[in-house]
Design a protein around this motif. Structure first.
Motif, mmCIF file in Angstrom:
data_model
loop_
_atom_site.group_PDB
_atom_site.id
_atom_site.type_symbol
_atom_site.label_atom_id
_atom_site.label_comp_id
_atom_site.label_asym_id
_atom_site.label_seq_id
_atom_site.Cartn_x
_atom_site.Cartn_y
_atom_site.Cartn_z
ATOM 1 N N LEU A 122 8.027 47.359 26.308
ATOM 2 C CA LEU A 122 7.288 48.132 27.396
ATOM 3 C C LEU A 122 8.499 48.330 28.352
ATOM 4 C CD1 LEU A 122 3.757 46.711 27.387
ATOM 5 C CD2 LEU A 122 4.420 49.036 27.176
ATOM 6 N N THR A 123 9.223 47.268 28.887
ATOM 7 C CA THR A 123 10.004 47.381 29.927
ATOM 8 C C THR A 123 11.263 48.276 29.601
ATOM 9 O OG1 THR A 123 9.098 45.392 30.967
ATOM 10 C CG2 THR A 123 11.341 46.076 31.898
ATOM 11 N N VAL A 124 11.812 47.840 28.584
ATOM 12 C CA VAL A 124 13.023 48.699 28.350
ATOM 13 C C VAL A 124 12.824 50.052 27.723
ATOM 14 C CG1 VAL A 124 14.945 48.576 26.702
ATOM 15 C CG2 VAL A 124 14.317 46.641 27.533
ATOM 16 N N HIS A 125 11.556 50.272 27.062
ATOM 17 C CA HIS A 125 11.404 51.600 26.521
ATOM 18 C C HIS A 125 11.003 52.610 27.923
ATOM 19 C CE1 HIS A 125 12.608 51.053 22.660
ATOM 20 N NE2 HIS A 125 11.655 50.397 22.322
ATOM 21 N N GLU A 126 10.364 51.858 28.951
ATOM 22 C CA GLU A 126 9.968 52.612 30.221
ATOM 23 C C GLU A 126 11.040 53.170 30.623
ATOM 24 O OE1 GLU A 126 8.380 51.902 34.589
ATOM 25 O OE2 GLU A 126 8.141 50.138 33.202
ATOM 26 N N TRP A 127 12.410 52.562 30.689
ATOM 27 C CA TRP A 127 13.595 52.997 31.183
ATOM 28 C C TRP A 127 13.996 53.848 30.221
ATOM 29 C CZ3 TRP A 127 18.627 53.378 29.412
ATOM 30 C CH2 TRP A 127 19.634 53.695 30.476
ATOM 31 N N ASP A 128 13.953 53.847 28.962
ATOM 32 C CA ASP A 128 14.619 54.853 27.823
ATOM 33 C C ASP A 128 13.797 56.207 28.199
ATOM 34 O OD1 ASP A 128 16.299 53.060 26.665
ATOM 35 O OD2 ASP A 128 14.610 52.434 25.157
ATOM 36 N N LEU A 129 12.475 56.135 28.367
ATOM 37 C CA LEU A 129 11.583 57.088 28.622
ATOM 38 C C LEU A 129 11.957 57.880 29.947
ATOM 39 C CD1 LEU A 129 9.361 59.142 27.602
ATOM 40 C CD2 LEU A 129 7.582 57.475 28.592
ATOM 41 N N ALA A 130 11.954 56.987 30.920
ATOM 42 C CA ALA A 130 12.469 57.691 32.186
ATOM 43 C C ALA A 130 13.931 58.273 32.110
ATOM 44 C CB ALA A 130 12.532 56.728 33.178
ATOM 45 N N ARG A 131 14.720 57.859 31.473
ATOM 46 C CA ARG A 131 16.256 58.311 31.335
ATOM 47 C C ARG A 131 16.230 59.643 30.550
ATOM 48 N NH1 ARG A 131 21.833 56.449 31.488
ATOM 49 N NH2 ARG A 131 21.281 55.734 33.411
ATOM 50 N N GLY A 132 15.328 59.612 29.330
ATOM 51 C CA GLY A 132 15.126 60.812 28.464
ATOM 52 C C GLY A 132 14.573 62.099 28.926
ATOM 53 N N SER A 133 13.508 61.593 29.825
ATOM 54 C CA SER A 133 12.724 62.564 30.387
ATOM 55 C C SER A 133 12.891 63.282 31.808
ATOM 56 C CB SER A 133 11.200 62.328 30.320
ATOM 57 O OG SER A 133 10.829 61.049 31.020
ATOM 58 N N GLY A 134 14.321 62.604 32.365
ATOM 59 C CA GLY A 134 14.592 62.952 33.928
ATOM 60 C C GLY A 134 13.759 62.365 34.941
ATOM 61 N N GLN A 135 13.019 61.242 34.586
ATOM 62 C CA GLN A 135 12.160 60.517 35.752
ATOM 63 C C GLN A 135 13.142 59.559 36.341
ATOM 64 O OE1 GLN A 135 8.476 59.583 34.540
ATOM 65 N NE2 GLN A 135 8.462 60.577 32.501
ATOM 66 N N PRO A 136 12.643 59.126 37.475
ATOM 67 C CA PRO A 136 13.319 57.871 38.186
ATOM 68 C C PRO A 136 13.301 56.649 37.446
ATOM 69 C CG PRO A 136 11.807 58.949 39.585
ATOM 70 C CD PRO A 136 11.446 59.416 38.526
ATOM 71 N N GLU A 137 14.196 55.924 37.436
ATOM 72 C CA GLU A 137 14.742 54.790 36.499
ATOM 73 C C GLU A 137 14.432 53.316 36.741
ATOM 74 O OE1 GLU A 137 18.686 55.552 35.004
ATOM 75 O OE2 GLU A 137 18.040 57.752 34.353
ATOM 76 N N ARG A 138 13.731 53.433 38.047
ATOM 77 C CA ARG A 138 13.449 51.972 38.517
ATOM 78 C C ARG A 138 12.491 51.475 37.739
ATOM 79 N NH1 ARG A 138 10.459 48.724 41.636
ATOM 80 N NH2 ARG A 138 11.447 47.616 43.515
ATOM 81 N N LEU A 139 12.713 50.093 37.531
ATOM 82 C CA LEU A 139 11.684 49.042 36.731
ATOM 83 C C LEU A 139 11.238 48.067 37.697
ATOM 84 C CD1 LEU A 139 13.952 48.786 33.629
ATOM 85 C CD2 LEU A 139 11.926 50.119 33.977
ATOM 86 N N ASP A 140 10.150 47.526 37.285
ATOM 87 C CA ASP A 140 9.434 46.400 37.977
ATOM 88 C C ASP A 140 10.162 45.220 37.926
ATOM 89 O OD1 ASP A 140 6.855 45.352 39.134
ATOM 90 O OD2 ASP A 140 7.195 44.037 37.146
ATOM 91 N N PRO A 141 10.538 44.528 38.991
ATOM 92 C CA PRO A 141 11.209 43.310 39.240
ATOM 93 C C PRO A 141 10.568 42.287 38.365
ATOM 94 C CG PRO A 141 11.218 44.474 41.260
ATOM 95 C CD PRO A 141 10.236 45.075 40.461
ATOM 96 N N ALA A 142 9.422 41.964 38.650
ATOM 97 C CA ALA A 142 8.921 40.682 37.744
ATOM 98 C C ALA A 142 8.881 41.046 35.948
ATOM 99 C CB ALA A 142 7.457 40.670 38.158
#
Length: 187
Positions: A122-142
């Motif tokens: 979920l965490t890594v693919h959230e970043w992949d999705l953000a990068r691929g769709s042009g969204q902010p790439e910040r992830l939850d620190p915890a």
């Protein structure tokens, strides 16, 4: 809920869902950092993964589930497909007893390991999705901290699976960059 990934999973599911809902209609065929997946393919992967969750947490075997979630599971509406899969997954995680084991494609493992793997995905693919769709790439620190600890402890096993790119060297001290780099993403 003694496993820390278990209490992080609901928020991670919800964050991924926010990203799915934010994909502009024209971006579904854009590339992601996962070289073989477009944005739609990435969401399809995650929908399929979360359709499996209730079955595995209920003790069903891979054979019992079979191939029902192979192929295209998002159809014409990836957002609706994600929402439905996420709802089922959330319900299963909320009632989960992680004291047992399950049989996965890589062998038998504790359900706590499954929870860790779901959180990492979920965490890594959230970043992949953000990068691929042009969204902010910040992830939850915890979520990043927990995922990074799991990825570091299992780096050799993960690399031997052959399902992710080789780690990318980084000198960054940012835990998110370290996690993404360890799991083959060039940040």
């Amino acid at each position: 809920m003694t496993n820390s990934s278990l209490w992080l999973i609901p928020d991670a599911i919800n964050r991924f869902g926010v990203r799915v809902h934010a994909v502009d209609g024209h971006r579904w065929n854009d590339a992601t950092p996962c070289s073989e997946w477009k944005v739609r393919d990435l969401v399809n992967h995650m929908v399929g993964e979360h359709l499996w969750v209730p079955h595995l947490l209920a003790g069903e075997s891979l054979e019992q589930v079979g191939d029902r979630y192979d192929g295209d599971v998002v159809g014409a509406d990836p957002v609706r497909a994600w929402d439905e899969a996420a709802e089922r997954s959330l319900a299963a995680w909320k009632g989960a007893d992680l004291s047992g084991t399950a049989r996965f494609s890589f062998g038998e493992a504790p359900l706590t390991v499954y929870a860790d793997q779901i959180l990492v995905d979920l965490t890594v693919h959230e970043w992949d999705l953000a990068r691929g769709s042009g969204q902010p790439e910040r992830l939850d620190p915890a979520a990043v901290d927990h995922s990074l600890a799991y990825a570091r402890a299992n780096a050799e096993r993960i690399a031997n699976l052959g399902i992710i790119a080789a780690p990318v060297h980084t000198t960054s001290t940012d835990p998110a960059v370290q996690l993404l780099s360890l799991l083959g993403r060039a940040v």
